[in-house]
Design a protein around this motif. Structure first.
Motif, short mmCIF file in Angstrom:
data_model
loop_
_atom_site.label_atom_id
_atom_site.label_comp_id
_atom_site.label_asym_id
_atom_site.label_seq_id
_atom_site.Cartn_x
_atom_site.Cartn_y
_atom_site.Cartn_z
N GLU A 237 0.82 -1.20 0.00
CA GLU A 237 0.00 0.00 0.00
C GLU A 237 0.86 1.26 0.00
OE1 GLU A 237 -4.35 -1.05 1.83
OE2 GLU A 237 -2.86 -0.19 3.22
N LEU A 238 1.92 1.27 0.78
CA LEU A 238 2.78 2.45 0.83
C LEU A 238 3.44 2.71 -0.52
CD1 LEU A 238 4.49 1.98 4.32
CD2 LEU A 238 2.78 3.71 3.70
N VAL A 239 3.88 1.66 -1.18
CA VAL A 239 4.54 1.83 -2.48
C VAL A 239 3.54 2.27 -3.54
CG1 VAL A 239 5.79 0.64 -4.31
CG2 VAL A 239 6.39 0.22 -1.92
N ARG A 240 2.37 1.62 -3.57
CA ARG A 240 1.37 1.98 -4.57
C ARG A 240 0.92 3.43 -4.43
NH1 ARG A 240 -1.60 -2.12 -7.35
NH2 ARG A 240 -3.11 -0.53 -7.96
N ASN A 241 0.94 3.93 -3.20
CA ASN A 241 0.51 5.30 -2.95
C ASN A 241 1.67 6.29 -2.90
OD1 ASN A 241 -2.54 5.20 -2.52
ND2 ASN A 241 -1.84 3.53 -1.20
N GLY A 245 7.87 8.01 -3.19
CA GLY A 245 7.99 8.72 -4.45
C GLY A 245 7.71 7.79 -5.62
N LYS A 246 8.19 8.16 -6.77
CA LYS A 246 7.98 7.35 -7.97
C LYS A 246 8.88 6.11 -7.92
CE LYS A 246 8.33 7.51 -13.04
NZ LYS A 246 7.12 6.73 -13.24
N LEU A 247 8.26 4.97 -7.96
CA LEU A 247 8.99 3.70 -7.89
C LEU A 247 9.83 3.52 -9.15
CD1 LEU A 247 9.36 0.90 -6.44
CD2 LEU A 247 7.42 0.11 -7.81
N HIS A 248 11.10 3.12 -8.97
CA HIS A 248 11.93 2.85 -10.15
C HIS A 248 12.64 1.49 -10.08
CE1 HIS A 248 15.54 3.88 -7.81
NE2 HIS A 248 14.97 5.04 -7.47
N THR A 249 12.81 0.92 -8.88
CA THR A 249 13.53 -0.35 -8.76
C THR A 249 12.92 -1.23 -7.68
OG1 THR A 249 15.59 0.77 -9.40
CG2 THR A 249 15.79 -1.41 -8.37
N ILE A 250 12.81 -2.52 -7.98
CA ILE A 250 12.37 -3.51 -6.99
C ILE A 250 13.45 -4.60 -6.93
CG2 ILE A 250 10.56 -5.12 -6.28
CD1 ILE A 250 8.65 -3.64 -8.17
N ARG A 251 13.83 -4.97 -5.72
CA ARG A 251 14.83 -6.03 -5.54
C ARG A 251 14.20 -7.15 -4.70
NH1 ARG A 251 19.48 -3.70 -7.43
NH2 ARG A 251 19.50 -1.42 -7.35
N VAL A 252 14.15 -8.34 -5.27
CA VAL A 252 13.54 -9.49 -4.60
C VAL A 252 14.61 -10.55 -4.37
CG1 VAL A 252 11.87 -11.38 -4.85
CG2 VAL A 252 11.27 -9.07 -5.64
N ALA A 253 14.59 -11.15 -3.20
CA ALA A 253 15.52 -12.25 -2.90
C ALA A 253 14.75 -13.42 -2.32
CB ALA A 253 16.60 -11.80 -1.92
N ALA A 320 6.88 -17.38 -6.19
CA ALA A 320 5.42 -17.27 -6.23
C ALA A 320 4.89 -16.39 -5.10
CB ALA A 320 4.79 -18.66 -6.16
N HIS A 321 5.58 -16.36 -3.99
CA HIS A 321 5.20 -15.48 -2.88
C HIS A 321 5.71 -14.05 -3.10
CE1 HIS A 321 3.73 -18.64 -0.29
NE2 HIS A 321 4.91 -19.19 -0.10
N LEU A 322 7.03 -13.95 -3.25
CA LEU A 322 7.68 -12.64 -3.20
C LEU A 322 7.45 -11.81 -4.47
CD1 LEU A 322 10.94 -13.99 -1.58
CD2 LEU A 322 9.25 -12.55 -0.44
N VAL A 323 7.54 -12.45 -5.63
CA VAL A 323 7.30 -11.74 -6.88
C VAL A 323 5.85 -11.26 -6.95
CG1 VAL A 323 7.26 -11.94 -9.39
CG2 VAL A 323 9.18 -12.89 -8.10
N ASP A 324 4.94 -12.03 -6.36
CA ASP A 324 3.55 -11.61 -6.34
C ASP A 324 3.39 -10.28 -5.62
OD1 ASP A 324 0.58 -12.01 -6.56
OD2 ASP A 324 0.79 -12.00 -4.39
N VAL A 325 4.03 -10.13 -4.47
CA VAL A 325 3.94 -8.87 -3.72
C VAL A 325 4.59 -7.73 -4.51
CG1 VAL A 325 4.57 -7.68 -1.59
CG2 VAL A 325 3.81 -10.07 -1.52
N ALA A 326 5.70 -8.03 -5.19
CA ALA A 326 6.33 -7.01 -6.05
C ALA A 326 5.37 -6.56 -7.15
CB ALA A 326 7.62 -7.57 -6.65
N GLN A 327 4.70 -7.50 -7.78
CA GLN A 327 3.71 -7.18 -8.82
C GLN A 327 2.57 -6.34 -8.26
OE1 GLN A 327 4.48 -7.72 -12.17
NE2 GLN A 327 3.09 -9.43 -12.53
N TRP A 328 2.11 -6.73 -7.10
CA TRP A 328 1.01 -6.05 -6.41
C TRP A 328 1.36 -4.59 -6.16
CZ3 TRP A 328 -0.48 -7.36 -0.69
CH2 TRP A 328 -1.84 -7.09 -0.44
N ALA A 329 2.53 -4.37 -5.60
CA ALA A 329 2.96 -3.01 -5.29
C ALA A 329 3.22 -2.18 -6.54
CB ALA A 329 4.21 -3.05 -4.41
N ASN A 330 3.66 -2.84 -7.60
CA ASN A 330 4.00 -2.15 -8.85
C ASN A 330 2.76 -1.87 -9.70
OD1 ASN A 330 5.76 -1.04 -10.79
ND2 ASN A 330 5.95 -3.00 -11.86
#
Length: 498
Positions: A237-241, A245-253, A320-330
């Motif tokens: 929610e914080l990222v989507r809103n 600022g303007k999102l430019h990079t997501i790092r998933v591990a 399947a867990h972590l990339v999903d949240v990245a997609q959600w926020a993006n």
């Protein structure tokens, strides 16, 4: 089916350190008590599920949580469990795959949702099926004055369970190679489906799941709990809103895989196991315990996780867990990247041969870049006004579950005009959609888009690290036919070709 579908998350999301993480992820620092996990799962249903339930349901789940906190599974369910639920709202559920994942989490957590009745279980391992049947019946027996309950059927062949007309929905918790064939069969049989992640092994078969779900007007949910974990929900929610600022990079591990020494001995299958049916659509290979799961054991991690014949390792298991949240926020959960480049190294084993390392980069049409690798599990969002990182668990390096470049980011309040996401348990989310015929938080399309990113990384690695252009609308590589051939897997073994 030896259902040990891996889950990456602690249901409540409370961890004292990396040593207490969930066992189904696989690495040595991902061990935790199954009983504690179930207790937390029941409490999570009490916390989130009851927001959309009436007061009687709220009291029930609170009671279930209190009972679970002091006792081991199976848990005592109140005698009003089904009595409070109108027959038209009762949901009958069948479980296909009853390994450690099903018995530690899936079955107990679904039985904790008001109005759900588990009426059948199925596994090609007869011992596991028997254990699951006993779990269900002993749980329900506690609500009977007689202390006895006999109402859960056990099957070896999933097709027999699907043929029952009194089952509304199924939860599939089998090895990954069975996910799509069983999901398609269930949808065609008129069942709503909750499917363990990763839902597919190839991009093309995921599109078939989406189309079949729509064709038969079924409810579908990816069985992943990360959208129900408060810190991941808050981060999205914080990222989507734009609080960073303007999102430019997501790092998933995702966590690193382990390959412990284990004998590679061909033997006759255990008497409990129908090995040919366990293989199903996969290539016919000789039985060895290292390929399947330890007999009569619901605690050890099964070997099929690490074999490319049956699964794709941590890339998809935790992706399947972590990339999903990245997609959600993006805001890209119903589309995908436009470019991928990936490298990796496969484990050099005769049986265990999934990726032991990988590094992938994706670019989206909105300019955001996603980097996906192996490390302690986390997601980091970087914007032009700051960064925010959500950790699966705390560690010496990351003592907080949610971190940010400024305390103001974490303290930010969201208003009525901001993008807000529902927060409820994945079990309740699925059951509510079954009742209302509504959409789940992770439906087939969302699941397809998330796991496709993981598959794209796998394809990029097989294309030797080349930068590939991806058309997310048509789900094709416009200029690489060699890559397009990897969108589909090998032909299924007869009689499972579809």
């Amino acid at each position: 089916m030896g259902g040990d579908g891996a889950r990456g998350g602690s249901p409540l999301g409370h961890n004292s350190g990396m040593g207490s993480l969930h066992p189904h992820g696989g690495s040595s620092y991902l061990r935790r008590s199954c009983r504690d996990t179930v207790v937390q799962g029941l409490l999570r249903h009490a916390r989130f599920g009851l927001r959309c339930q009436h007061m009687q349901r709220r009291r029930f789940l609170q009671s279930a949580g209190l009972i679970a906190a002091g006792t081991a599974a199976p848990f005592v369910l109140p005698s009003r469990l089904f009595a409070d639920q109108a027959p038209s709202e009762r949901v009958t559920l069948g479980f296909i795959g009853t390994g450690r994942q099903a018995q530690a989490l899936n079955i107990p957590e679904f039985m904790a949702v008001p109005g759900v009745q588990v009426v059948a279980v199925c596994d090609v391992d007869s011992w596991r099926a028997g254990q699951a049947k006993a779990l269900v019946e002993s749980t329900y027996a506690k609500r009977q004055p007689s202390g006895s309950y006999r109402g859960c059927a056990a099957f070896r062949d999933f097709r027999e369970l699907l043929a029952r007309t009194d089952i509304d929905a199924v939860m599939i918790s089998t090895p990954d190679h069975w996910h799509v064939p069983m999901a398609l069969a269930a949808l065609r049989a008129g069942k709503d489906v909750s499917l363990e992640k990763p839902i597919t092994r190839y991009i093309s078969e995921g599109r078939r799941v989406v189309k079949t779900t729509a064709q038969h007007t079924r409810v579908f949910r990816v069985d992943s709990e990360f959208r129900s974990l408060e810190r991941f929900h808050r981060a999205a929610e914080l990222v989507r809103n734009r609080r960073i600022g303007k999102l430019h990079t997501i790092r998933v591990a995702s966590p690193k895989e382990e390959f412990p020494e284990e004998a590679e001995i061909v033997t006759a299958p255990p008497a409990d196991l129908d090995y040919d049916l366990w293989l199903g659509p996969a290539e016919k290979v000789p039985y060895m315990q290292k390929r399947v799961h330890p007999p009569r054991d619901l605690k050890s991690r099964p070997g099929w996780f690490r074999s490319k014949l049956f699964a794709d390792g941590m890339l998809t298991n935790w992706g399947a867990h972590l990339v999903d949240v990245a997609q959600w926020a993006n805001g890209t959960e119903r589309t995908g990247p436009v470019e991928v480049q990936a490298t990796g190294k496969y484990h050099d084993g005769a049986v265990w041969n999934v990726l032991e390392t990988f590094d992938a980069r994706f670019r989206f049409a909105n300019g955001v870049q996603l980097f996906y690798t192996m490390d302690q599990p986390n997601i980091r969002f970087e914007g032009d006004k700051g960064w925010l990182q959500v950790n699966y668990a705390t560690s010496a390096q990351h003592p907080e579950l949610l971190e940010a470049s400024s305390p103001d980011i974490l303290a930010a309040r969201l208003g009525s005009s901001d993008v807000r996401f529902p927060l409820r348990s994945e079990r309740v989310d699925f059951i509510d959609a079954v009742r209302t015929r509504g959409q789940t938080m992770e439906d087939a399309e969302v699941g397809q888009r998330t796991i496709s990113i993981c598959h794209l990384a796998h394809i990029g690695i097989q294309r030797d690290g080349a930068t590939l252009t991806w058309d997310p609308d048509n789900e094709r590589f416009p200029n690489d036919e060699a890559a397009n051939t990897l969108l589909t897997g090998p032909a299924s073994r007869a009689p499972w070709a579809d």
